[in-house]
Structure formats: C-alpha cells, structure tokens
Design a protein around this motif. Sequence first.
Motif, PDB file in Angstrom:
ATOM      1  N   MET A   1      -0.637  -5.654  11.143  1.00 27.65           N
ATOM      2  CA  MET A   1      -0.039  -6.010   9.853  1.00 27.65           C
ATOM      3  C   MET A   1      -0.570  -5.071   8.771  1.00 27.65           C
ATOM      4  O   MET A   1      -1.756  -4.781   8.727  1.00 27.65           O
ATOM      5  CB  MET A   1      -0.380  -7.460   9.523  1.00 27.65           C
ATOM      6  CG  MET A   1       0.290  -7.941   8.271  1.00 27.65           C
ATOM      7  SD  MET A   1       0.260  -9.739   8.105  1.00 27.65           S
ATOM      8  CE  MET A   1       1.400 -10.247   9.382  1.00 27.65           C
ATOM      9  N   THR A   2       0.334  -4.592   7.947  1.00 30.22           N
ATOM     10  CA  THR A   2      -0.045  -3.700   6.857  1.00 30.22           C
ATOM     11  C   THR A   2      -0.342  -4.502   5.606  1.00 30.22           C
ATOM     12  O   THR A   2       0.384  -5.451   5.287  1.00 30.22           O
ATOM     13  CB  THR A   2       1.114  -2.724   6.557  1.00 30.22           C
ATOM     14  OG1 THR A   2       1.386  -1.980   7.742  1.00 30.22           O
ATOM     15  CG2 THR A   2       0.760  -1.772   5.435  1.00 30.22           C
ATOM     16  N   LYS A   3      -1.375  -4.129   4.911  1.00 35.56           N
ATOM     17  CA  LYS A   3      -1.651  -4.738   3.603  1.00 35.56           C
ATOM     18  C   LYS A   3      -1.116  -3.794   2.534  1.00 35.56           C
ATOM     19  O   LYS A   3      -1.338  -2.580   2.596  1.00 35.56           O
ATOM     20  CB  LYS A   3      -3.148  -4.955   3.414  1.00 35.56           C
ATOM     21  CG  LYS A   3      -3.708  -6.034   4.330  1.00 35.56           C
ATOM     22  CD  LYS A   3      -5.035  -6.546   3.830  1.00 35.56           C
ATOM     23  CE  LYS A   3      -5.567  -7.675   4.691  1.00 35.56           C
ATOM     24  NZ  LYS A   3      -4.665  -8.818   4.825  1.00 35.56           N
ATOM     25  N   ASP A  17       0.369  -9.189   2.625  1.00 42.31           N
ATOM     26  CA  ASP A  17       0.595  -8.709   3.986  1.00 42.31           C
ATOM     27  C   ASP A  17       2.069  -8.386   4.169  1.00 42.31           C
ATOM     28  O   ASP A  17       2.940  -9.132   3.719  1.00 42.31           O
ATOM     29  CB  ASP A  17       0.199  -9.783   5.001  1.00 42.31           C
ATOM     30  CG  ASP A  17      -1.304 -10.011   5.027  1.00 42.31           C
ATOM     31  OD1 ASP A  17      -2.057  -9.033   4.889  1.00 42.31           O
ATOM     32  OD2 ASP A  17      -1.716 -11.169   5.176  1.00 42.31           O
ATOM     33  N   ALA A  18       2.352  -7.294   4.846  1.00 39.96           N
ATOM     34  CA  ALA A  18       3.733  -6.920   5.166  1.00 39.96           C
ATOM     35  C   ALA A  18       3.871  -6.842   6.676  1.00 39.96           C
ATOM     36  O   ALA A  18       2.993  -6.330   7.358  1.00 39.96           O
ATOM     37  CB  ALA A  18       4.071  -5.566   4.547  1.00 39.96           C
ATOM     38  N   ARG A  60       3.942   9.288   3.807  1.00 36.01           N
ATOM     39  CA  ARG A  60       4.267   8.393   4.922  1.00 36.01           C
ATOM     40  C   ARG A  60       5.653   7.774   4.780  1.00 36.01           C
ATOM     41  O   ARG A  60       6.144   7.138   5.717  1.00 36.01           O
ATOM     42  CB  ARG A  60       3.217   7.296   5.063  1.00 36.01           C
ATOM     43  CG  ARG A  60       3.210   6.330   3.898  1.00 36.01           C
ATOM     44  CD  ARG A  60       2.284   5.188   4.142  1.00 36.01           C
ATOM     45  NE  ARG A  60       2.853   4.285   5.124  1.00 36.01           N
ATOM     46  CZ  ARG A  60       2.239   3.224   5.601  1.00 36.01           C
ATOM     47  NH1 ARG A  60       1.032   2.971   5.220  1.00 36.01           N
ATOM     48  NH2 ARG A  60       2.825   2.437   6.459  1.00 36.01           N
ATOM     49  N   PHE A  61       6.260   7.949   3.631  1.00 42.31           N
ATOM     50  CA  PHE A  61       7.571   7.356   3.401  1.00 42.31           C
ATOM     51  C   PHE A  61       8.680   8.382   3.604  1.00 42.31           C
ATOM     52  O   PHE A  61       8.455   9.581   3.441  1.00 42.31           O
ATOM     53  CB  PHE A  61       7.651   6.796   1.974  1.00 42.31           C
ATOM     54  CG  PHE A  61       6.680   5.685   1.709  1.00 42.31           C
ATOM     55  CD1 PHE A  61       6.720   4.518   2.453  1.00 42.31           C
ATOM     56  CD2 PHE A  61       5.722   5.806   0.730  1.00 42.31           C
ATOM     57  CE1 PHE A  61       5.826   3.487   2.218  1.00 42.31           C
ATOM     58  CE2 PHE A  61       4.818   4.785   0.493  1.00 42.31           C
ATOM     59  CZ  PHE A  61       4.864   3.623   1.241  1.00 42.31           C
ATOM     60  N   ASP A  96      -1.510   2.678   8.111  1.00 44.80           N
ATOM     61  CA  ASP A  96      -2.582   2.295   7.192  1.00 44.80           C
ATOM     62  C   ASP A  96      -2.047   1.485   6.028  1.00 44.80           C
ATOM     63  O   ASP A  96      -0.843   1.421   5.793  1.00 44.80           O
ATOM     64  CB  ASP A  96      -3.259   3.558   6.655  1.00 44.80           C
ATOM     65  CG  ASP A  96      -3.947   4.327   7.761  1.00 44.80           C
ATOM     66  OD1 ASP A  96      -4.294   3.714   8.778  1.00 44.80           O
ATOM     67  OD2 ASP A  96      -4.115   5.535   7.588  1.00 44.80           O
ATOM     68  N   ASP A  97      -2.968   0.910   5.322  1.00 44.90           N
ATOM     69  CA  ASP A  97      -2.588   0.102   4.170  1.00 44.90           C
ATOM     70  C   ASP A  97      -1.981   0.987   3.074  1.00 44.90           C
ATOM     71  O   ASP A  97      -2.185   2.185   3.039  1.00 44.90           O
ATOM     72  CB  ASP A  97      -3.803  -0.650   3.641  1.00 44.90           C
ATOM     73  CG  ASP A  97      -4.307  -1.657   4.664  1.00 44.90           C
ATOM     74  OD1 ASP A  97      -3.557  -1.960   5.618  1.00 44.90           O
ATOM     75  OD2 ASP A  97      -5.437  -2.129   4.509  1.00 44.90           O
ATOM     76  N   ILE A  98      -1.249   0.333   2.181  1.00 44.65           N
ATOM     77  CA  ILE A  98      -0.479   1.026   1.151  1.00 44.65           C
ATOM     78  C   ILE A  98      -0.953   0.544  -0.217  1.00 44.65           C
ATOM     79  O   ILE A  98      -1.208  -0.651  -0.393  1.00 44.65           O
ATOM     80  CB  ILE A  98       1.026   0.693   1.305  1.00 44.65           C
ATOM     81  CG1 ILE A  98       1.550   1.202   2.648  1.00 44.65           C
ATOM     82  CG2 ILE A  98       1.848   1.239   0.151  1.00 44.65           C
ATOM     83  CD1 ILE A  98       2.948   0.684   2.997  1.00 44.65           C
TER      84      ILE A  98
END
Length: 107
Positions: A1-3, A17-18, A60-61, A96-98
């Motif tokens: 899960m990405t934060k 959380d996403a 990353r996008f 990784d987290d964003i």
Amino acid sequence: MTKISYIQPDGTRVTVDAGPGDSVMSAALAGDVDGIVGECGGNMMCATCHVYVGESVAGRFPAMTDDEDQMLSCAEAPRTSASRLSCQLPADGTADDIVVTVPGSPV
Ligand code: FES
C-alpha cells in the motif's frame, strides 16, 4: 500500500493510504483531504484536483497530456512547473510513498 502525504498551504501534512486503482485525487477524496475537490470525478474537466508535485516523485507519473495541460490553465491557484491534475496521477500501491503539495487560495 502506498502512503500519500498532502502538504497543506499552512504546512500541515495529511497522510492517507492508497490502494491499487487509486489516483492521488481519489485517495485524497477518500481521506477527506482539504483543498482537493475532484468535482468532475477525474475526467479532466474541472482542475479542482490541482496539486504541486516535487521533482523527487514527478518522474514516477505518466507524462502530462495536452488535455491535462489545457485544463491546468483553468486552475484557480497559480500554475507552476510542478502543477499536475492529481486525478491523472496513479497511486499504484506498489512504489514508494508520494508527497504532493495542495495549492493555497490565490492571493
Ligand atoms: Fe476534475 Fe481532476 S478531478 S480534472
């Protein structure tokens, strides 16, 4: 899960959380993040999901499309080179987290 952390105009940070299939916009709506409205539901017709994306995560996008570029010119807050529509930013739950910054009201 990405934060995903959303930095508010006053400097406070809200982290949600996403999961798979979420965008930075949809995760913000699910987490009640102030300043991200997502009025059009992610159809690139409103610019109420405008955020600033730092250089460290920008790569990353997916690249900005012409449609996103055009819609960003309708954003209420000032547009910068870091501006993106958060509905166009996938949060795939595997990387990784964003961290993004929520624009403040125009002055
Ligand atoms: Fe409307 Fe992103 S939610 S353009």
